[in-house]
Design an enzyme around this catalytic site. Sequence first.
Site, PDB file in Angstrom:
ATOM      1  N   GLY A   8       0.843  -1.207   0.000  1.00  0.00           N
ATOM      2  CA  GLY A   8       0.000   0.000   0.000  1.00  0.00           C
ATOM      3  C   GLY A   8       0.871   1.248   0.000  1.00  0.00           C
ATOM      4  O   GLY A   8       0.537   2.260   0.619  1.00  0.00           O
ATOM      5  N   GLN A  12      -2.305   6.866   1.632  1.00  0.00           N
ATOM      6  CA  GLN A  12      -2.099   8.042   2.483  1.00  0.00           C
ATOM      7  C   GLN A  12      -0.898   7.862   3.410  1.00  0.00           C
ATOM      8  O   GLN A  12      -0.004   8.699   3.455  1.00  0.00           O
ATOM      9  CB  GLN A  12      -3.347   8.329   3.329  1.00  0.00           C
ATOM     10  CG  GLN A  12      -3.241   9.648   4.089  1.00  0.00           C
ATOM     11  CD  GLN A  12      -4.072   9.699   5.374  1.00  0.00           C
ATOM     12  OE1 GLN A  12      -4.665   8.714   5.797  1.00  0.00           O
ATOM     13  NE2 GLN A  12      -4.111  10.857   5.985  1.00  0.00           N
ATOM     14  N   ILE A  35      -0.591  -1.927  -6.018  1.00  0.00           N
ATOM     15  CA  ILE A  35      -1.547  -2.714  -6.794  1.00  0.00           C
ATOM     16  C   ILE A  35      -1.763  -2.041  -8.147  1.00  0.00           C
ATOM     17  O   ILE A  35      -1.493  -0.844  -8.289  1.00  0.00           O
ATOM     18  CB  ILE A  35      -2.915  -2.877  -6.080  1.00  0.00           C
ATOM     19  CG1 ILE A  35      -3.473  -1.524  -5.643  1.00  0.00           C
ATOM     20  CG2 ILE A  35      -2.819  -3.860  -4.919  1.00  0.00           C
ATOM     21  CD1 ILE A  35      -4.923  -1.556  -5.223  1.00  0.00           C
ATOM     22  N   TYR A 143     -15.511  -1.531   8.954  1.00  0.00           N
ATOM     23  CA  TYR A 143     -14.113  -1.142   9.158  1.00  0.00           C
ATOM     24  C   TYR A 143     -13.646  -1.611  10.539  1.00  0.00           C
ATOM     25  O   TYR A 143     -12.590  -2.244  10.678  1.00  0.00           O
ATOM     26  CB  TYR A 143     -14.031   0.392   9.058  1.00  0.00           C
ATOM     27  CG  TYR A 143     -12.665   0.994   9.264  1.00  0.00           C
ATOM     28  CD1 TYR A 143     -11.649   0.793   8.335  1.00  0.00           C
ATOM     29  CD2 TYR A 143     -12.399   1.801  10.371  1.00  0.00           C
ATOM     30  CE1 TYR A 143     -10.404   1.382   8.511  1.00  0.00           C
ATOM     31  CE2 TYR A 143     -11.162   2.397  10.545  1.00  0.00           C
ATOM     32  CZ  TYR A 143     -10.170   2.182   9.610  1.00  0.00           C
ATOM     33  OH  TYR A 143      -8.950   2.765   9.783  1.00  0.00           O
TER      34      TYR A 143
HETATM   35  N1  SER Z   1      -9.032   7.625   9.556  1.00  0.00           N
HETATM   36  C1  SER Z   1      -9.848   6.444   9.737  1.00  0.00           C
HETATM   37  C2  SER Z   1     -11.203   6.665   9.200  1.00  0.00           C
HETATM   38  O1  SER Z   1     -11.708   7.729   9.415  1.00  0.00           O
HETATM   39  C3  SER Z   1      -9.921   6.057  11.172  1.00  0.00           C
HETATM   40  O2  SER Z   1      -8.837   5.293  11.540  1.00  0.00           O
HETATM   41  O3  SER Z   1     -11.779   5.789   8.626  1.00  0.00           O
END
Ligand code: SER
Length: 319
Positions: A8, A12, A35, A143
């Site tokens: 990756g 960011q 990738i 997430y």
């Molecule tokens: N920066 C992430 C998000 O906002 C949190 O870890 O998804």
Amino acid sequence: MKNILVIGSTGQIGSELTRELRNRYGNEHVVAGFIKGAEPKGELLESGPSAEADVTNAEMISDVVKRYDIDTIYNLAALLSVVAESKPRLAWKIGIDGLWNILEVARENHCAVFTPSSIGSFGPSTPHDHTPQDTIQRPTTMYGVTKVTTELLSDYYFHKYGVDTRSVRFPGVISYVTPPGGGTTDYAVDIYYYATRGEKFTCPIKEGTRMDMIYMPDALNASIMLMEADPTRLVHHNGFNIASLSFGPETVYQSIRKYKPDFEMVYDVDPLKQGIAESWPDIMDDTCARQEWDWKPTYDLDTMTRDMLEHLAVKLGKK
Ligand code: SER
């Protein structure tokens, strides 16, 4: 860390981590994994080796690790919180199936592995104020589900197979280099771009909603410090709370106004982002990271604001 693979590397965190690792360990020792469709360009491409390294392809990861004699993997492949809500299956495939591939390759090739967790690994039932290191983790986002699983699977490989897995729970990461994509904390990056361009900012997060945040140099330092830490001092291995900054939109707005008194902000709250933000800690307790590997951030809100505004002015041609 003799030879390092950053998975990756064009994202960011990856783009800046690759540069920092190359500065510290030598360009030729840090492979920029990418990738298809997100190939490295410019300095990232020219300053050292790069290789396609798709976490969903175990064979490809294994080949790269063998070819470059890798002993440390920084696995930064992930979808952020808002995107993961619309692509939950893909979030799992990258975050967990991908991690499993990496851990297997690491087990076979004796690699250490860093895979970030996040403030997103917590949920509404977690204590929000000074969130302890070891506490309730029942996230309500995909997430978060992948991040808790990341911590558990990484710990499992450490205890079961002796793979040296380590990780921190990143706050929202703020930087002026590569923009984040699809996170709940992205507003705290976007606001600086609007301020630099002299435009009014519409904030999607409600006034008074505090979240943990960190400036990129501190985030990079934490990642490298933890991987270099003396293993005999580590009581925890995965999911270290690291606190640095904690603020709501009105506080970062006031910080920017100290340098840009005419800057304006209005609110138009996004219910999805707001719901996610409210389920996360206001501020984490990072005592364990401080005790076990001497974690200490260097930036406060105003020093970060000054640095962000100075660099963005150059980047956006406003200087
Ligand atoms: N920066 C992430 C998000 O906002 C949190 O870890 O998804």
